[in-house]
Design a protein around this motif. Structure first.
Motif, mmCIF file in Angstrom:
data_model
loop_
_atom_site.group_PDB
_atom_site.id
_atom_site.type_symbol
_atom_site.label_atom_id
_atom_site.label_comp_id
_atom_site.label_asym_id
_atom_site.label_seq_id
_atom_site.Cartn_x
_atom_site.Cartn_y
_atom_site.Cartn_z
ATOM 1 N N SER A 219 -22.797 28.662 13.340
ATOM 2 C CA SER A 219 -23.736 28.405 12.198
ATOM 3 C C SER A 219 -23.994 29.300 11.054
ATOM 4 O O SER A 219 -24.648 30.289 11.640
ATOM 5 N N GLN A 221 -24.389 31.317 7.462
ATOM 6 C CA GLN A 221 -25.044 31.271 6.502
ATOM 7 C C GLN A 221 -24.843 32.207 5.496
ATOM 8 O O GLN A 221 -24.420 33.342 5.852
ATOM 9 N N PRO A 225 -28.200 30.764 -1.051
ATOM 10 C CA PRO A 225 -26.880 29.977 -1.458
ATOM 11 C C PRO A 225 -27.243 29.043 -2.511
ATOM 12 O O PRO A 225 -26.435 28.680 -3.549
ATOM 13 N N TYR A 234 -21.082 36.737 5.304
ATOM 14 C CA TYR A 234 -21.433 35.565 6.087
ATOM 15 C C TYR A 234 -22.581 36.175 7.171
ATOM 16 O O TYR A 234 -22.069 36.991 7.849
ATOM 17 N N ASN A 236 -24.110 35.323 10.541
ATOM 18 C CA ASN A 236 -24.380 34.498 11.823
ATOM 19 C C ASN A 236 -25.752 34.482 12.468
ATOM 20 O O ASN A 236 -26.261 35.650 12.436
ATOM 21 N N GLY A 240 -34.375 31.286 9.206
ATOM 22 C CA GLY A 240 -34.775 30.674 7.971
ATOM 23 C C GLY A 240 -35.812 31.600 7.268
ATOM 24 O O GLY A 240 -35.859 31.457 6.135
#
Lengths: 243, 156
Positions: A219, A221, A225, A234, A236, A240
């Motif tokens: 997953s 992110q 974005p 990136y 990992n 949130g």
């Protein structure tokens, strides 16, 4: 207006010199490194970061970053229970000398290394009025210190706060993804000195690079974005609450 | 009807001349590599790439220090690169006699990574430095290149 032979003979060499100036020559290129064969990015494995500050120190040394300025930094997040939108974030001296010790209490703590995201559609390069900052053909956002006026539009445009005005050179400065290293086959200074592998330089154009498998199976992110910057850092296991 | 057309031709000639002057000045003022890859100076890439390297990279260290590599690859620090602890040593890698690396102070070095704090990943080995050794230097028990005490050759 009749052109005499005398005038013609005077004008021809002048025109030849002028034409030579109009035609741009091809400058030298670095040997053995093909720009078109790479597309650089960075993998940041958040659960592996121990907040030691090695990356911050290594970056400052490698790139002669002036005291008090940082091309990369580490933030410590503290999220109280369910209060996801109000994390407490600290980064004392960019996390260069580590962080104050904390005991377990309500909420969770974690470290997030930050740096230039080397966006492929970067807002910083779009606002430069003089073509002093740009995305290279191998995917690195760089600053040309000879062209930069120091207007700081790019400093304001970067949604990640990755740029600063160099206090002595008075030009914009930022992470170069250790361009002087990666073009020689070395990894970046921050990756080289990271003891846990929380940072990894990745080449997205290299089909052998483990990043492709990693992106498929984790997953992952990018930061902000919703801004459609085409960020290539990136993350990992990113919480949130991180912004 | 066209008897005064010369005025127009001279006027057009001025425009052409101005354009040529513009092209010539532009040719001299704009760097040759501008526009090579995009709206920027292509030479900037080579200039930035010419910055000196200060961290040699672990491959450079391992080329000579094979004994340390052998010890290190057996232990928990196998994936910790040399310069993560020893600092930037490209000058030493280029010419070993030019600079002698200073042994890092384990009191500072080990604590940087292994001081217990709630923000570190759960599985990462952490100690309360004061409690753990009572002031005894880390390397008394742990050999930094292979820190596990139980491993053969791990303890000093």
């Amino acid at each position: 207006m009749k052109l005499s032979r005398r005038h013609f003979l005077v004008l021809m060499p002048a025109a030849a010199i002028a034409w030579k100036a109009v035609l741009a020559g091809t400058p030298d290129q670095a040997p053995n490194y093909k720009l078109s064969e790479h597309w650089w990015g960075m993998l940041i494995d958040v659960p592996k970061c121990i907040g030691c500050g090695n990356c911050v120190r290594a970056c400052q040394i490698e790139n002669d970053v002036p005291d008090g300025y940082f091309r990369t930094w580490v933030e410590r997040y503290h999220v109280h229970d369910e209060d996801m939108t109000n994390p407490e974030v600290i980064s004392p001296d960019a996390g260069k000398e580590g962080f104050p010790v904390v005991k377990e209490d309500a909420g969770k703590y974690f470290f997030v290394p930050k740096m230039c995201n080397h966006c492929s559609d970067s807002p910083c390069t779009q606002v430069c009025p003089v073509g002093a900052t740009f995305v290279t053909p191998d995917g690195v956002v760089l600053v040309d210190p000879k062209y930069c006026l120091g207007c700081a539009y790019c400093v304001q445009a970067c949604p990640y706060g990755c740029r600063y005005i160099h206090p002595e050179k008075k030009v914009a400065d930022k992470c170069s993804l250790c361009y002087h290293r990666i073009t020689k086959g070395l990894t970046t200074a921050c990756c080289e000195s990271c003891p846990t592998g929380a940072r990894q330089l990745v080449d997205l154009k290299n089909p052998q690079d483990a990043i492709h498998e990693f992106l498929k199976t984790h997953s992952v992110q990018v930061l902000k974005p919703q801004m459609a910057t085409g960020a290539k850092a990136y993350y990992n296991g990113l919480d949130g609450s991180v912004r | 009807m066209f008897k005064d057309a010369g005025h127009l031709f001279r006027f057009a000639g001025l425009f052409v001349l101005a354009f040529v002057v513009f092209l010539v000045v532009r040719g001299y003022v704009v760097p040759k590599s501008f526009g090579q890859y995009g709206h920027y100076r292509g030479d900037a890439l080579n200039e930035i790439a010419a910055h000196p390297v200060k961290f040699a990279g672990h491959e450079a260290c391992e080329a000579c220090h094979t004994d340390v590599l052998a010890t290190k690859s057996k232990g928990k620090h196998a994936h910790v690169n040399c310069e993560a602890c020893h600092g930037p040593l490209a000058a030493h890698a280029d010419d070993p006699s030019a600079s002698t690396p200073v042994k890092p102070d384990t009191a500072v070095l080990c604590a940087r990574c292994h001081t217990a704090t709630a923000a570190k990943p759960r599985g990462f080995p952490q100690v309360d430095t004061k409690d753990h050794s009572n002031g005894v230097p880390c390397e008394t028990c742990h050999q930094p290149h292979n820190p596990a005490i139980t491993d053969a050759g791990g303890a000093k």
